[in-house]
Design a protein around this motif. Structure first.
Motif, PDB file in Angstrom:
ATOM      1  N   SER A  39       0.841  -1.186   0.000  1.00  0.00           N
ATOM      2  CA  SER A  39       0.000   0.000   0.000  1.00  0.00           C
ATOM      3  C   SER A  39       0.875   1.234   0.000  1.00  0.00           C
ATOM      4  CB  SER A  39      -0.937   0.027   1.211  1.00  0.00           C
ATOM      5  OG  SER A  39      -0.203   0.216   2.394  1.00  0.00           O
ATOM      6  N   LEU A  40       0.295   2.319  -0.471  1.00  0.00           N
ATOM      7  CA  LEU A  40       0.994   3.594  -0.608  1.00  0.00           C
ATOM      8  C   LEU A  40       0.006   4.700  -0.295  1.00  0.00           C
ATOM      9  CD1 LEU A  40       2.354   2.308  -3.882  1.00  0.00           C
ATOM     10  CD2 LEU A  40       3.924   3.259  -2.185  1.00  0.00           C
ATOM     11  N   PRO A  41       0.533   5.888   0.053  1.00  0.00           N
ATOM     12  CA  PRO A  41      -0.374   7.026   0.038  1.00  0.00           C
ATOM     13  C   PRO A  41      -1.003   7.083  -1.359  1.00  0.00           C
ATOM     14  CG  PRO A  41       1.744   7.645   0.994  1.00  0.00           C
ATOM     15  CD  PRO A  41       1.911   6.264   0.411  1.00  0.00           C
ATOM     16  N   VAL A  42      -2.306   7.240  -1.418  1.00  0.00           N
ATOM     17  CA  VAL A  42      -3.003   7.190  -2.710  1.00  0.00           C
ATOM     18  C   VAL A  42      -2.355   8.162  -3.707  1.00  0.00           C
ATOM     19  CG1 VAL A  42      -5.239   7.540  -3.822  1.00  0.00           C
ATOM     20  CG2 VAL A  42      -5.136   6.526  -1.548  1.00  0.00           C
ATOM     21  N   SER A  43      -1.949   9.312  -3.198  1.00  0.00           N
ATOM     22  CA  SER A  43      -1.377  10.357  -4.058  1.00  0.00           C
ATOM     23  C   SER A  43      -0.042   9.953  -4.676  1.00  0.00           C
ATOM     24  CB  SER A  43      -1.161  11.626  -3.234  1.00  0.00           C
ATOM     25  OG  SER A  43      -0.376  11.335  -2.077  1.00  0.00           O
TER      26      SER A  43
ATOM     27  N   GLY B  78       6.876   5.910   1.079  1.00  0.00           N
ATOM     28  CA  GLY B  78       6.097   5.966   2.322  1.00  0.00           C
ATOM     29  C   GLY B  78       5.014   4.913   2.426  1.00  0.00           C
ATOM     30  N   GLY B  79       5.255   3.762   1.830  1.00  0.00           N
ATOM     31  CA  GLY B  79       4.218   2.737   1.805  1.00  0.00           C
ATOM     32  C   GLY B  79       4.452   1.593   2.767  1.00  0.00           C
ATOM     33  N   SER B  80       3.653   0.547   2.605  1.00  0.00           N
ATOM     34  CA  SER B  80       3.703  -0.623   3.481  1.00  0.00           C
ATOM     35  C   SER B  80       3.935  -1.883   2.653  1.00  0.00           C
ATOM     36  CB  SER B  80       2.385  -0.761   4.243  1.00  0.00           C
ATOM     37  OG  SER B  80       2.272  -2.050   4.815  1.00  0.00           O
ATOM     38  N   ILE B  81       4.750  -2.780   3.182  1.00  0.00           N
ATOM     39  CA  ILE B  81       5.046  -4.028   2.457  1.00  0.00           C
ATOM     40  C   ILE B  81       3.954  -5.071   2.653  1.00  0.00           C
ATOM     41  CG2 ILE B  81       7.532  -3.635   2.569  1.00  0.00           C
ATOM     42  CD1 ILE B  81       7.540  -5.930   4.745  1.00  0.00           C
TER      43      ILE B  81
END
Lengths: 469, 469
Positions: free
Chosen positions: A350-354, A421-424
């Motif tokens: 996941s990532l910040p949508v932007s 700035g995301g999640s694995i």
């Protein structure tokens, strides 16, 4: 000691519910994708919370580890035992009662072993909606959904499993029953224990029941497929729909052209909504508590604006439930089409949508530099910033051979995720599969706090050892 | 040792930001309602996270407790020091920068000392909504809102502060900085540390910054006041509105006739929407992302159905923003009218929404039996099951004299709350004020887990001692 323990366990759950025969326990030891088979002393099938508590207490006495197990549909080896053969597997599947439905409170109290689809059905029968929805819903259990904080296709509107739970009943690692089955929207009386057990993948205790949130069932749902030039345009469409449709927007899935090509190739009978190929697609769903006319007016006006503004290239709105199901089937068949094509290297990020458009550009380029011709299968829940960014081999490389690059490709993708700035792990959890990746990417400060909490609540380390930490 | 510590602290934050003068520190020592004044060695006003971390490390070395403080608007003595004079007060108010607004990600990164109203304004300036709203919004800080998991008037639609936060930056009780400032809708990589710090009232660490969720600003809001026969009818109206209006329903406040009589008596200039008195009222708010016509059509149809079905007795819909503010002012003036009437015995309780009518009947009867003629001031966020169930004296008993019954009345009310599956603190937290009540009502299993977590994350017990546990 083991034999004495087995006798104790037989006394607790009844001899018929302590499985030790190799053939009988085999189905409980292998993970959903068939990648790993562990070993266990026994598989236990308790009937109720009191039995679970007695089991944990007995195992604690004997220092025998416990692997809680739901529908065993997890994707990160979280619910199967390791190869040591020390553990017992604690299957919650007989704790499958719906204890209560309270329509006026919009809640439902269910046991951990309830199948998600059964919960959805019971809610629907009461005229309500339990919105959690994911591919494994016919097999997964709510206990597993809670323990992994499962996501799915309705997170954009309703949140993750965490946001759908008001209360828990847990058997602690000390073998005590914590009755936190509160059906309250507001409760600020101490530390967020409910939140701590949610997503802990059975490493802190055993979730045995939960109070779930219900929502009024929508009057109408409407689905559209929108053709787009790029992920950046998808982001613009998302913003446009959120501003105009608010909470009516309940789904927003991104799919690359390559995804739909794979689906078309392996499932030629599925619909082909557009006569030509577009670079990207968004599957959009609106749900209205008012009427289908309301949903239709809202969606058509919004899509009209998107076409006019150059945000969208083309759009089809499903004219019937049948057509809507057809569009969803395209999305749902992406994993099946991948499987048919051969194994690829999967990521649940996941990532910040932007940041998603830039992430895709960056990660695509980094992968092409390292593995020229590799083919990203880019799709996911764009509204939640969650991509399943899976990497298939170049056309001239075999799938099995390509899998040898898994560690290197994970590193490239997860480094890029971290840079943006995301999640694995967006919605699958850590389990045993991503434990090393977690140790690599999490800060020591965070890992230390996690270890301190684990040691505080499970000092002997008997709950699902080797998972997460 | 204390002097050496003060020298260290002066070196960290600069001498001007270490207050020790009695007159200067006095405002930091007294709680919002003026019920308690503690003592402290000093009040520190750090500028940034690094300074906070250095302060915690220095206090840890010196075994000196720390009381984190935001806007000091809390109602449970959570942010003022005790009488011992051992602690230093750590005011976060200079950490008041809005670090970033990311419209496409619908997030905003803010420091703990930002005033809630400033955050709302910055969101509005970006065309977005930060929905947290409560009476103290002009003074309270987001750090305090997070530490107490504040509720307010928009919980029905948007959730508590917990649900509005995606990431945190925290200085741990070890003086380390945990960078959990993630702006992600889905992230399942280990234990829910964010959730644990939210609502921990500064007893596990110091929140220094947060990533908050933003929503598209609604196009229109519409307010109505509905007259009702009983709380049971209010519950029916809530169900009817939720089914028809879905997420458009953003507010649902219950007020008894006595509440509005108090307001009319003490604030005679406020509007009186109905020509006669009704037993109960619901203040209803709809927010539409579409248009004011949409909100109006929806509300009028729904209220028409409620009147026709006998759910509602009468209803007025605000015809202008001015009228809407007037209706909200009735609700907001209830606490002020109570204060003008004299002190009463306050409760901040929550219940399963479905149990509220029975709870009110039961608690009213129990109180009348014990204290004949006492007057419940019953109002609150019915949509969230949250009542401010405050007890005023009988007409012939003085307010001060009646306060002597506080413990006995708390016991009756909180016993009733417990009987109906509720919480003794819905949105205010525990602080020092409700610590004994918490110990009385929480199960030993839950208290033990809370203590274990406290000991794990703050082994020396320096973070806000005497609060919660």
């Amino acid at each position: 000691m083991a034999d004495a323990l087995l006798e104790t366990l037989r006394a607790i759950v009844g001899p018929a519910h302590v499985l030790v025969d190799e053939g009988e326990i085999a189905p409980f030891l292998t993970d959903w994708r068939g990648r790993f088979t562990g070993r266990a002393r026994a598989v236990l099938l308790p009937l109720d919370t009191a039995q679970v508590a007695a089991i944990v207490a007995a195992c604690l006495d004997a220092h025998v580890p416990i692997v809680p197990q739901g529908g065993r549909t997890g994707l990160v080896l979280g619910s199967v035992p390791d190869a040591s053969g020390n553990a017992i597997v604690l299957s919650l599947r007989r704790l499958n009662r719906i204890r209560a439905i309270d329509v006026a409170n919009r809640t439902m109290t269910v046991e951990a072993g309830c199948i998600l689809a059964a919960i959805q059905a019971a809610a629907a029968q009461a005229g309500m909606l339990f919105p959690l929805s994911l591919a494994a819903e016919g097999s997964c259990t709510i206990g597993g959904n809670l323990s992994t904080n499962a996501g799915g296709t309705a997170v954009l509107r309703y949140g993750n499993t965490r946001e759908l739970c008001l209360g828990l009943e847990v058997v602690t690692a000390q073998g005590q029953v914590w009755d936190g089955l509160r059906g309250l929207r507001k409760d600020n009386t101490g530390y967020a224990l409910r939140e701590l057990f949610i997503g802990a993948e059975g490493t802190l205790g055993v979730i045995t029941a939960a109070v779930l949130k219900l929502y009024p069932a929508p009057q109408a749902a409407l689905t559209a497929l929108v053709a787009l030039e790029s992920p950046r345009h998808a982001l613009a469409l998302l913003g446009l729909l959120q501003a105009r449709c608010g909470a009516t927007l309940t789904g927003f899935e991104l799919m690359s052209a390559f995804c739909l090509q794979l689906v078309a190739h392996h499932f030629p009978d599925l619909p082909r909504p557009f006569s030509r190929t577009h670079p990207h697609y968004a599957l959009v769903e609106l749900s209205s508590n008012e009427s289908s006319q309301h949903a239709q007016g809202l969606l058509e006006t919004a899509l009209g604006a998107a076409l006019e503004d150059g945000v969208a290239l083309d759009a089809v709105v499903a004219a019937s439930v049948q057509q809507a199901l057809g569009l969803w089937r395209l999305r749902e068949h992406i994993p099946l089409a991948q499987a048919a094509a051969g194994k690829n290297i999967k990521h649940d990020i996941s990532l910040p949508v932007s940041r998603i458009p830039d992430f895709i550009l960056h990660a695509d380029a980094a992968l092409q530099a390292a593995f020229p011709g590799c083919q990203p299968v880019t799709f996911g829940h764009l509204g939640d910033g969650n991509l399943h960014y899976n990497i298939a081999p170049p056309v001239d490389v075999g799938h099995e051979a390509f899998l040898a690059n898994q560690a290197a490709i994970n590193r490239i993708v997860h480094d890029a995720v971290t840079l943006f700035g995301g999640s694995i792990s967006a919605e699958h959890g850590i389990g045993a599969l991503k434990r090393d990746e977690l140790a690599h990417y999490k800060s020591p400060v965070e890992l230390d706090m996690m270890r301190a909490i684990k040691a505080a609540l499970d000092p002997l380390g008997i709950m699902n050892p080797g998972k997460i930490l």
